[in-house]
Write an enzyme that holds these catalytic residues in place. Structure first.
Site, PDB file in Angstrom:
ATOM      1  N   CYS A 179       0.837  -1.203   0.000  1.00  0.00           N
ATOM      2  CA  CYS A 179       0.000   0.000   0.000  1.00  0.00           C
ATOM      3  C   CYS A 179       0.872   1.253   0.000  1.00  0.00           C
ATOM      4  CB  CYS A 179      -0.992  -0.032   1.148  1.00  0.00           C
ATOM      5  SG  CYS A 179      -2.449   0.941   0.772  1.00  0.00           S
ATOM      6  N   HIS A 235      -3.784  -4.987   0.155  1.00  0.00           N
ATOM      7  CA  HIS A 235      -3.279  -5.559   1.417  1.00  0.00           C
ATOM      8  C   HIS A 235      -3.395  -7.082   1.387  1.00  0.00           C
ATOM      9  CE1 HIS A 235      -3.017  -1.782   3.807  1.00  0.00           C
ATOM     10  NE2 HIS A 235      -3.891  -1.379   2.909  1.00  0.00           N
ATOM     11  N   GLU A 267      -2.020  -9.162   3.178  1.00  0.00           N
ATOM     12  CA  GLU A 267      -1.970  -9.739   4.530  1.00  0.00           C
ATOM     13  C   GLU A 267      -3.362 -10.072   5.057  1.00  0.00           C
ATOM     14  OE1 GLU A 267      -1.328  -6.621   3.729  1.00  0.00           O
ATOM     15  OE2 GLU A 267      -1.886  -5.177   5.291  1.00  0.00           O
TER      16      GLU A 267
HETATM   17  N1  GLN Z   1      -1.865   6.766   2.837  1.00  0.00           N
HETATM   18  C1  GLN Z   1      -1.940   6.041   1.617  1.00  0.00           C
HETATM   19  C2  GLN Z   1      -3.278   6.249   0.924  1.00  0.00           C
HETATM   20  O1  GLN Z   1      -4.224   6.666   1.516  1.00  0.00           O
HETATM   21  C3  GLN Z   1      -1.686   4.569   1.820  1.00  0.00           C
HETATM   22  C4  GLN Z   1      -2.696   3.905   2.680  1.00  0.00           C
HETATM   23  C5  GLN Z   1      -2.232   2.605   3.231  1.00  0.00           C
HETATM   24  O2  GLN Z   1      -1.048   2.306   3.258  1.00  0.00           O
HETATM   25  N2  GLN Z   1      -3.148   1.801   3.731  1.00  0.00           N
HETATM   26  O3  GLN Z   1      -3.414   5.997  -0.248  1.00  0.00           O
END
Ligand code: GLN
Length: 541
Positions: free
Chosen positions: A379, A505, A507
């Site tokens: 992410c 994600h 995970e």
């Molecule tokens: N802050 C980043 C976004 O909003 C990544 C979010 C995250 O890592 N879950 O896109």
């Protein structure tokens, strides 16, 4: 067939592991061939966990349908086959929201809207909705008995027994046996906590007693006598080395047998060999690897619960112990990078929000790329990897993200035009499962062994497609895309042992019995790196 309900409450102190207990009961019942669903009732007023600080509340777990939920739902999914969604996490905020909407719609036909019966009825309806017509619905009540805010939930489960019957409901209370310095075990807090439950009309059927060591029969008898619970139903839950041992210790104590008896469910003996083998692989690894876990919330293990677990699963898949070396990205100054990362066999840049520590993450990516250390970005980790590549390889030195520096022409990561002007922070991100198409011949397609995948998301910012031709021309591979909206989902580098990042994600879908392929592959690559690292004379030491 009538769904049976197991209600789990907790007493004495918070943090006893009700989530793991509920999840482990799920494992045991599934191992007896039953279907289960799991649900968490949270007494706080937030509508969901999405707006809560991970330092305070731990990870926000995202379900397939995009609900931002309590991290216990992560335990539930890891331990069982239950597919959870927004119905399986219900907060006081949601209950009141529903009641107030009905009131405005005139559904209460002019009556005075009250906690009893309207709020309680709403909770009962939510419990039924979350039960999914399975054999056994496991319902955990957050907080500790005696809290003012959990009272309506306790009243609701009390009424559930009245509504659906004695043999269809089971009350399990999780409590703590206090150890004195001189080695004495004190049961009084447990007696008081059960007393508190009985005051509100709930007599627990089974007690799960958390202890440091074994609970002597004498003490079990005492607890049974004073709490009105059968002595066989006083279950000892001693501290264990790994949370995945819990279903096995519960089984040894006869918990699933007790549950089956109380609920009058005649099932076969539990089949736990597969689970026991997994625990064995975990507890008796053949070797170990060290992963540098670069993030912002690294002081609190709970903030990255699923990610920690997924890395452990990657280890289980390879029979390796995974040592996590937490690195706060705020500490990764130019001078510190090598010092802090040189011992790592793999580097993971974790998800996160906000500018704090962002530059340290970029430096960690650069180190992994140049030193050819296996790298996994998740992410925000992908976004940092794209920024690093843009700055240091693709010739865009001022590349950054709109999250940290809004309205700049060199934002390779930015908000999507359709998201601009969106108000509020609750539930407004790109949330839940979306498909991605993987490019044939890439590393990621090989890891998944398929070219169409579905993974869960929780982010606001995206790679800006206008920069993609420049990034690709300088060697970055966009290996996965959202098929319809053409969003970048995954990236990788060709001349590197393992350099991969994803916007989703992974995970959240990893389980100890089914480690996610990306984590299994990353840990394998880290181990290979360790082997080659050992054979080369070390350049740093
Ligand atoms: N802050 C980043 C976004 O909003 C990544 C979010 C995250 O890592 N879950 O896109």
């Amino acid at each position: 067939m009538q769904t049976k309900f197991i209600f789990i409450t907790g007493g004495v102190v918070s943090g006893l592991g009700k989530g793991i207990a509920g999840a482990s009961i799920g494992t045991l019942l599934e191992s007896r061939g039953l279907t289960v669903s799991l649900m968490k009732l949270d007494p706080y007023i937030n509508l969901d966990a999405g707006t809560m600080n991970p330092f305070q509340h731990g990870e926000v777990f995202v379900t397939e349908d995009g609900a931002e939920t309590d991290l216990d739902l992560g335990h539930y999914e890891r331990y069982t086959n239950a597919k959870l969604n927004r119905k399986h996490n219900c907060t006081t905020g949601q209950i009141y929201d529903a009641v107030l909407r009905k009131e405005r719609a005139g559904e209460y036909l002019g009556s005075t809207v009250q906690v009893v019966p309207h709020v309680i009825d709403e909770i009962k309806a939510k419990i039924l909705e979350g039960s999914d017509a399975v054999d056994v619905a496991i319902v955990e009540i957050g907080g500790t008995v005696g809290d003012i805010e959990s009272l309506p939930f306790l009243e609701a489960i009390r009424q559930c027994r009245h509504d659906i019957g004695r043999e269809n409901t089971l009350f399990i209370h999780l409590t703590l046996i206090v150890y004195m310095e001189n080695g004495d075990m004190k049961t009084k807090p447990t007696q008081h906590s059960v007393g508190k439950l009985r005051e509100i009309g709930i007599q627990p059927d089974i007690l799960i007693c958390r202890t440091k060591g074994d609970l002597p029969q004498k003490i079990k008898k005492k607890i049974a006598l004073f709490t009105n619970v059968e002595v066989e139903a006083v279950i000892n839950a001693p501290d264990v080395k790994s949370v995945y041992q819990v279903p096995l210790t519960f089984n040894k104590e006869g918990l699933d047998e007790q549950i089956a008896e109380y609920l009058k469910m005649w099932t076969g003996k539990p089949k736990l060999q597969g689970w026991a083998d997994m625990v064995d692989r975990f507890q008796n690894p053949s070797d170990e690897v060290t992963i540098a876990f670069v993030g912002k919330y690294v002081d609190l293990r709970d903030s990255y619960e699923s990610l920690n677990e997924a890395l452990v699963h990657g280890g289980i898949a390879n029979r390796l112990r995974v040592n996590l070396n937490y690195v706060n990205s705020e500490d990764l100054s130019e001078k510190e990078v090598q010092k802090q990362l040189k011992k790592a066999h793999g580097i993971l840049v974790a998800p996160g929000f906000g500018v704090r520590g962002a530059e340290g993450k970029v430096r960690a990516v650069q180190y992994a790329r140049c030193e050819k250390v296996p790298f996994f970005g998740i992410c925000l980790g992908l976004q940092m990897a794209v920024i690093e590549y843009a700055r240091n390889v693709a010739g865009i030195p001022t590349a950054n993200s709109g999250e940290f520096r809004p309205n700049h022409p060199d934002n390779v990561i930015d908000i999507m035009p359709e998201q601009e002007g969106q108000e509020g922070t609750g539930g407004t991100m790109r949330l839940g499962a979306y498909p991605a198409t993987l490019k044939p011949g890439t590393r990621i397609a090989e890891v998944y062994q398929e070219d169409k995948i579905s993974e869960r998301h929780r982010h606001r910012y995206e790679v800006m497609n206008e920069f993609v031709p420049r990034l690709e021309a300088s060697g970055l591979i966009i290996s996965g895309r959202h098929p319809e909206r053409d969003l970048v989902e995954t990236i990788e580098l060709p001349d590197h042992p393992w350099f991969l990042a994803c916007q989703f994600h992974p995970e959240l879908q990893s389980k100890p019995m089914k480690p996610h392929p990306l984590f299994a592959s990353f840990i394998r690559a880290a181990y290979q790196y360790k082997q080659s690292f050992k054979s080369k004379s070390s350049k740093y030491e």
